[in-house]
Design a protein around this motif. Structure first.
Motif, mmCIF file in Angstrom:
data_model
loop_
_atom_site.group_PDB
_atom_site.id
_atom_site.type_symbol
_atom_site.label_atom_id
_atom_site.label_comp_id
_atom_site.label_asym_id
_atom_site.label_seq_id
_atom_site.Cartn_x
_atom_site.Cartn_y
_atom_site.Cartn_z
ATOM 1 N N LEU A 1 -10.040 1.228 3.157
ATOM 2 C CA LEU A 1 -10.567 1.837 4.379
ATOM 3 C C LEU A 1 -9.979 1.196 5.632
ATOM 4 O O LEU A 1 -9.686 1.898 6.609
ATOM 5 C CB LEU A 1 -12.098 1.755 4.387
ATOM 6 C CG LEU A 1 -12.787 2.659 3.369
ATOM 7 C CD1 LEU A 1 -14.259 2.288 3.239
ATOM 8 C CD2 LEU A 1 -12.609 4.119 3.711
ATOM 9 N N LEU A 2 -9.769 -0.111 5.619
ATOM 10 C CA LEU A 2 -9.159 -0.775 6.773
ATOM 11 C C LEU A 2 -7.716 -0.310 6.974
ATOM 12 O O LEU A 2 -7.293 -0.048 8.106
ATOM 13 C CB LEU A 2 -9.215 -2.295 6.604
ATOM 14 C CG LEU A 2 -10.602 -2.908 6.753
ATOM 15 C CD1 LEU A 2 -10.581 -4.379 6.333
ATOM 16 C CD2 LEU A 2 -11.109 -2.762 8.172
ATOM 17 N N GLN B 1 -3.935 -0.013 -3.706
ATOM 18 C CA GLN B 1 -5.383 -0.027 -3.862
ATOM 19 C C GLN B 1 -5.902 0.851 -5.000
ATOM 20 O O GLN B 1 -7.066 0.765 -5.361
ATOM 21 C CB GLN B 1 -6.082 0.368 -2.543
ATOM 22 C CG GLN B 1 -6.133 -0.763 -1.533
ATOM 23 C CD GLN B 1 -4.817 -1.007 -0.820
ATOM 24 O OE1 GLN B 1 -4.133 -0.083 -0.426
ATOM 25 N NE2 GLN B 1 -4.459 -2.268 -0.653
ATOM 26 N N ASP C 1 -11.795 -1.450 -7.459
ATOM 27 C CA ASP C 1 -13.168 -0.996 -7.195
ATOM 28 C C ASP C 1 -13.388 0.432 -7.693
ATOM 29 O O ASP C 1 -14.212 1.170 -7.155
ATOM 30 C CB ASP C 1 -13.523 -1.078 -5.704
ATOM 31 C CG ASP C 1 -13.648 -2.509 -5.193
ATOM 32 O OD1 ASP C 1 -13.759 -3.424 -6.026
ATOM 33 O OD2 ASP C 1 -13.638 -2.696 -3.971
ATOM 34 N N MET D 1 -11.727 -9.851 -0.336
ATOM 35 C CA MET D 1 -12.098 -8.580 0.250
ATOM 36 C C MET D 1 -12.128 -7.527 -0.869
ATOM 37 O O MET D 1 -11.223 -7.465 -1.687
ATOM 38 C CB MET D 1 -11.068 -8.183 1.316
ATOM 39 C CG MET D 1 -11.317 -6.832 1.925
ATOM 40 S SD MET D 1 -10.062 -6.278 3.123
ATOM 41 C CE MET D 1 -9.998 -7.641 4.238
ATOM 42 N N ARG E 1 -12.085 -1.427 -1.972
ATOM 43 C CA ARG E 1 -12.517 -0.244 -1.221
ATOM 44 C C ARG E 1 -12.483 -0.533 0.274
ATOM 45 O O ARG E 1 -12.019 0.277 1.076
ATOM 46 C CB ARG E 1 -13.921 0.175 -1.670
ATOM 47 C CG ARG E 1 -14.403 1.493 -1.113
ATOM 48 C CD ARG E 1 -15.690 1.934 -1.802
ATOM 49 N NE ARG E 1 -15.530 2.111 -3.236
ATOM 50 C CZ ARG E 1 -15.092 3.238 -3.807
ATOM 51 N NH1 ARG E 1 -14.791 4.270 -3.071
ATOM 52 N NH2 ARG E 1 -14.974 3.316 -5.112
ATOM 53 N N CYS E 2 -12.944 -1.712 0.665
ATOM 54 C CA CYS E 2 -12.893 -2.121 2.071
ATOM 55 C C CYS E 2 -11.449 -2.229 2.537
ATOM 56 O O CYS E 2 -11.099 -1.758 3.627
ATOM 57 C CB CYS E 2 -13.617 -3.449 2.244
ATOM 58 S SG CYS E 2 -13.567 -4.099 3.919
ATOM 59 N N GLU E 3 -10.603 -2.833 1.715
ATOM 60 C CA GLU E 3 -9.187 -2.972 2.045
ATOM 61 C C GLU E 3 -8.561 -1.604 2.283
ATOM 62 O O GLU E 3 -7.838 -1.387 3.266
ATOM 63 C CB GLU E 3 -8.487 -3.705 0.890
ATOM 64 C CG GLU E 3 -7.064 -4.088 1.145
ATOM 65 C CD GLU E 3 -6.518 -4.927 0.001
ATOM 66 O OE1 GLU E 3 -6.714 -6.154 0.021
ATOM 67 O OE2 GLU E 3 -5.909 -4.344 -0.928
#
Length: 142
Positions: free
Chosen positions: A8-9, A45, A49, A1, A4-6
């Motif tokens: 946001l989740l 995080q 990214d 994953m 950035r997606c991590e």
């Protein structure tokens, strides 16, 4: 994953937790203690990214409606010793290399240095009863 997606989740989950659990509890005059929040996202995080502190804080501020914790306690210990304490199957984040976990630790400590009025660092490389007492003392000082 993708990192950035991590991020946001996790922020979406924090927004829901704020709306459903934290805000009602605060409005009722209760204390809220959570084992993860925006500071964790900033630690885990940050840099992935190309994510910056400002980006994560901006998304976090939206997610939590600008209601930052009054106190964040960081349980700190050397990375090698903390990984050795994990006594369950390691999840995908815990399986990341030691260098990643060392960076996460430094990201947490950087937050504590930046906001000493809202963060407390406790040496977690002690027996559990001592750590517990130090956490309680910090909570009573809020």
């Amino acid at each position: 994953m993708a990192m950035r997606c991590e991020m946001l989740l996790y922020m979406a989950a924090r927004a829901q937790m704020m709306k459903q659990i934290i805000q009602p509890a605060l409005e009722a005059g209760r204390w809220v203690i959570s084992d993860r929040f925006i500071s964790s996202t900033l630690a885990y995080q940050l840099g992935g990214d190309g994510l910056t502190v400002d980006e994560i804080r901006t998304v976090g501020q939206i997610a939590i409606g600008n209601r930052w914790p009054d106190l964040t306690i960081i349980l700190d210990m050397p990375v090698e010793r903390s990984i050795a304490r994990v006594q369950r199957a390691k999840d995908r984040i815990e399986q990341r290399p030691l260098a990643y976990h060392a960076r996460v630790r430094q990201n947490f400590l950087a937050q504590a240095r930046e906001f000493p009025d809202r963060y407390r660092v406790i040496n977690a490389d002690q027996d559990p009863k001592t750590v517990h007492q130090e956490v309680l003392q910090q909570l009573l000082n809020v």
